[in-house]
Design a protein around this motif. Structure first.
Motif, PDB file in Angstrom:
ATOM      1  N   THR A 246      -4.305   7.694  -4.843  1.00 25.85           N
ATOM      2  CA  THR A 246      -3.520   6.469  -4.916  1.00 25.85           C
ATOM      3  C   THR A 246      -2.277   6.630  -4.043  1.00 25.85           C
ATOM      4  OG1 THR A 246      -2.086   7.150  -6.743  1.00 25.85           O
ATOM      5  CG2 THR A 246      -4.250   6.232  -7.327  1.00 25.85           C
ATOM      6  N   PRO A 247      -1.624   5.534  -3.674  1.00 23.62           N
ATOM      7  CA  PRO A 247      -0.377   5.652  -2.923  1.00 23.62           C
ATOM      8  C   PRO A 247       0.662   6.523  -3.620  1.00 23.62           C
ATOM      9  CG  PRO A 247      -1.187   3.410  -2.766  1.00 23.62           C
ATOM     10  CD  PRO A 247      -2.080   4.119  -3.750  1.00 23.62           C
TER      11      PRO A 247
ATOM     12  N   THR B 293      -6.121   1.722  -1.150  1.00 22.96           N
ATOM     13  CA  THR B 293      -5.196   0.703  -0.660  1.00 22.96           C
ATOM     14  C   THR B 293      -5.988  -0.517  -0.209  1.00 22.96           C
ATOM     15  OG1 THR B 293      -5.256   1.441   1.646  1.00 22.96           O
ATOM     16  CG2 THR B 293      -3.642   2.525   0.196  1.00 22.96           C
TER      17      THR B 293
ATOM     18  N   GLY C 281       0.789  -1.225   0.000  1.00 28.94           N
ATOM     19  CA  GLY C 281       0.000   0.000   0.000  1.00 28.94           C
ATOM     20  C   GLY C 281       0.817   1.269   0.000  1.00 28.94           C
ATOM     21  N   GLN C 282       0.388   2.201   0.810  1.00 29.15           N
ATOM     22  CA  GLN C 282       1.023   3.513   0.877  1.00 29.15           C
ATOM     23  C   GLN C 282       2.485   3.407   1.312  1.00 29.15           C
ATOM     24  OE1 GLN C 282      -1.295   7.039   2.403  1.00 29.15           O
ATOM     25  NE2 GLN C 282       0.188   6.882   4.059  1.00 29.15           N
TER      26      GLN C 282
END
Length: 259
Positions: A212-213, A186, A17-18
């Motif tokens: 978005t990340p 995410t 994810g991030q």
């Protein structure tokens, strides 16, 4: 690219994810990074090559932080001079019905984890007389949202701890800032609502899309690097404009069309 040359970063919650996007962006700008996560980050470390290493890490455990700091210095070749407190969990629940176990989990990971991270890296950063700590809060650290009272409490706590730590550590050249993402696509956010939640979220954002990340990672690059050398105690929203408006915002105007 070398905006983060000579930066040695620990990034929590970085296996996906991030956090993974931040790790990729840091390595792309010349940093060496530790991918710290309870989830398996070996694949990401392999993808990023010699500039990255994975350490299994529980942010809520002081002993795990002690081990991480020791391991990171050996793997990075120097003490960490950047910490990204990115690890976090999300739980929804009404204030009168939310299980206390969920509250305790949110406090343990989000709030306690952030505090322990700052405590763990501060001594070496003070000795080096330089460093950057970046704490991931949320737009829920700037305003409240129904069904997120407990989560919001932890994110407000991160925002407040950031400011207090910035005052404490400023004389040592250590900067502390908080990042406040809005709805980011995410696994954690999809887990609670799937594609329907993403589509609904896009209608509530002035830019008419969910983030978005990769929308978030460049801000972390800026805050980790020397370009932000006179920036501390700040709070940075990366939310598509959500916190620019208020509860009367009507959602998608229909003029632009949500992505």
């Amino acid at each position: 690219m070398s905006r983060l040359k000579d930066k040695h970063a620990i990034i929590t919650g970085a296996a996906q994810g991030q956090g993974a996007a931040i790790a990729r962006a840091f390595v792309g700008e010349g940093a060496r990074v530790i991918i710290a996560d309870v989830a398996d980050g070996e694949a990401l470390a392999k993808e990023l090559g010699d500039a990255a290493a994975y350490c299994r890490h529980d942010v809520s455990d002081p002993a795990s932080w002690d081990q991480l700091i020791a391991d990171a210095e050996g793997l990075l070749g120097a003490p960490a001079n950047v910490l990204v407190n990115n690890a976090g969990v999300l739980r929804f629940g009404e204030v009168d019905t939310m299980p206390l176990d969920d509250l305790d989990l949110l406090i343990s990971v989000n709030m306690r984890g952030c505090f322990l991270g700052m405590r763990a890296v501060a001594p070496a950063m003070k000795r080096q007389r330089q460093g950057s700590i970046i704490n991931c809060s949320s737009v829920e650290g700037l305003a409240g949202m129904a069904s997120l009272t407990a989560y919001t409490g932890t994110k407000f706590a991160i925002r407040g701890m950031t400011k207090a730590a910035a005052v404490e550590l400023g004389a040592y050249g250590v900067r502390v800032n908080s990042v406040h993402p809005g709805m980011i696509d995410t696994g954690m956010t999809r887990e609670v609502g799937g594609e329907a939640a993403m589509q609904w979220g896009a209608t509530r954002v002035p830019l008419e899309r969910v983030g978005t990340p990769d929308d978030v990672a460049p801000l972390y690059v800026y805050l980790a690097g020397d370009e932000s050398g006179y920036t501390t105690g700040g709070e940075f929203a990366v939310d598509g404009g959500v916190t620019a408006t208020h509860s009367f915002y009507p959602g998608n105007s229909g003029q632009g069309g949500a992505a």
